[in-house]
Motif scaffolding. Structure first.
Motif, short mmCIF file in Angstrom:
data_model
loop_
_atom_site.label_atom_id
_atom_site.label_comp_id
_atom_site.label_asym_id
_atom_site.label_seq_id
_atom_site.Cartn_x
_atom_site.Cartn_y
_atom_site.Cartn_z
N GLU A 19 72.56 2.32 -52.73
CA GLU A 19 73.53 3.39 -52.90
C GLU A 19 74.46 3.44 -51.70
N VAL A 20 75.74 3.41 -51.97
CA VAL A 20 76.77 3.50 -50.93
C VAL A 20 77.54 4.79 -51.17
N ASN A 21 77.48 5.70 -50.20
CA ASN A 21 78.16 6.99 -50.31
C ASN A 21 79.54 6.97 -49.66
N SER A 22 79.77 5.94 -48.84
CA SER A 22 81.06 5.79 -48.17
C SER A 22 81.21 4.32 -47.76
N ILE A 23 82.42 3.83 -47.81
CA ILE A 23 82.67 2.44 -47.40
C ILE A 23 82.26 2.23 -45.94
N THR A 24 82.33 3.28 -45.14
CA THR A 24 81.99 3.15 -43.73
C THR A 24 80.50 2.87 -43.50
N GLU A 25 79.67 3.02 -44.53
CA GLU A 25 78.24 2.70 -44.42
C GLU A 25 77.99 1.19 -44.44
N LEU A 26 78.97 0.42 -44.89
CA LEU A 26 78.81 -1.03 -44.99
C LEU A 26 78.86 -1.67 -43.61
N ASN A 27 78.22 -2.84 -43.50
CA ASN A 27 78.35 -3.60 -42.25
C ASN A 27 79.44 -4.65 -42.44
N ARG A 28 79.76 -5.37 -41.40
CA ARG A 28 80.86 -6.36 -41.46
C ARG A 28 80.61 -7.43 -42.52
N LEU A 29 79.37 -7.92 -42.57
CA LEU A 29 79.05 -8.98 -43.53
C LEU A 29 79.22 -8.48 -44.96
N GLN A 30 78.71 -7.28 -45.25
CA GLN A 30 78.86 -6.73 -46.59
C GLN A 30 80.33 -6.53 -46.95
N ALA A 31 81.10 -6.05 -46.00
CA ALA A 31 82.53 -5.84 -46.23
C ALA A 31 83.23 -7.17 -46.52
N ASP A 32 82.90 -8.19 -45.72
CA ASP A 32 83.49 -9.53 -45.95
C ASP A 32 83.15 -10.05 -47.34
N GLU A 33 81.91 -9.84 -47.76
CA GLU A 33 81.49 -10.31 -49.08
C GLU A 33 82.25 -9.59 -50.19
N LEU A 34 82.42 -8.29 -50.04
CA LEU A 34 83.17 -7.53 -51.05
C LEU A 34 84.63 -7.95 -51.09
N ILE A 35 85.24 -8.10 -49.93
CA ILE A 35 86.64 -8.54 -49.87
C ILE A 35 86.79 -9.91 -50.53
N TYR A 36 85.89 -10.81 -50.21
CA TYR A 36 85.93 -12.15 -50.81
C TYR A 36 85.79 -12.06 -52.33
N PHE A 37 84.82 -11.25 -52.78
CA PHE A 37 84.60 -11.11 -54.22
C PHE A 37 85.83 -10.52 -54.91
#
Length: 142
Positions: free
Chosen positions: A37-55
């Motif tokens: 569960e993600v309640n805010s984008i700020t909860e993500l780490n750099r790797l997760q953010a990179d994966e989402l951006i790539y996807f």
């Protein structure tokens, strides 16, 4: 693991604003993709953010299997593979083989005590991975 950066937040918000109608829909989709569960984008780490951006930019998920490549002559690597089999982390199409994508994704995640590819780990780091996988296995049987 390092936290998401401001440029990553901006990039994700820009991408998501064109794909989702509102914040709730966006967070629900991200939670589903991340498996937590993600309640805010700020909860993500750099790797997760990179994966989402790539996807979102390519429509393809990142390949984590390179992090799970192993040395068949290393006994600690064999132990890791055995634990993966016991956990059921195997390929759907061929259950005789470990799902390297899943293992690699776990190695990259915040749940892993060592965030390195399997082949780059020393004996101590591999021991930590083995201990963590054993604990996951124990918790599955409680």
């Amino acid at each position: 693991m390092s936290t998401i950066t401001k440029p990553q937040i901006q990039q994700l918000q820009t991408i998501c604003s064109g794909k989702f109608r509102n914040r709730e829909e966006r967070l629900e989709a991200i939670s589903e993709m991340m498996g937590v569960e993600v309640n805010s984008i700020t909860e993500l780490n750099r790797l997760q953010a990179d994966e989402l951006i790539y996807f979102f930019n390519t429509g393809k998920t990142l390949d984590h299997s390179s992090w799970a490549l192993f040395d068949k002559y290393n006994t600690q690597h064999k132990t890791v593979l055995s634990l993966c089999h016991q956990l059921g982390w195997v390929q759907e199409a061929n259950p005789h083989f470990v799902d390297l994508q899943r293992l690699g994704g776990w190695l990259k995640s915040d749940r892993s005590p060592v965030k390195l590819p399997l082949k780059e780990m020393n004996r101590t780091e591999l021991s930590k991975i083995i201990f963590a996988l054993q604990n996951i296995l124990k918790s599955n049987y409680k």
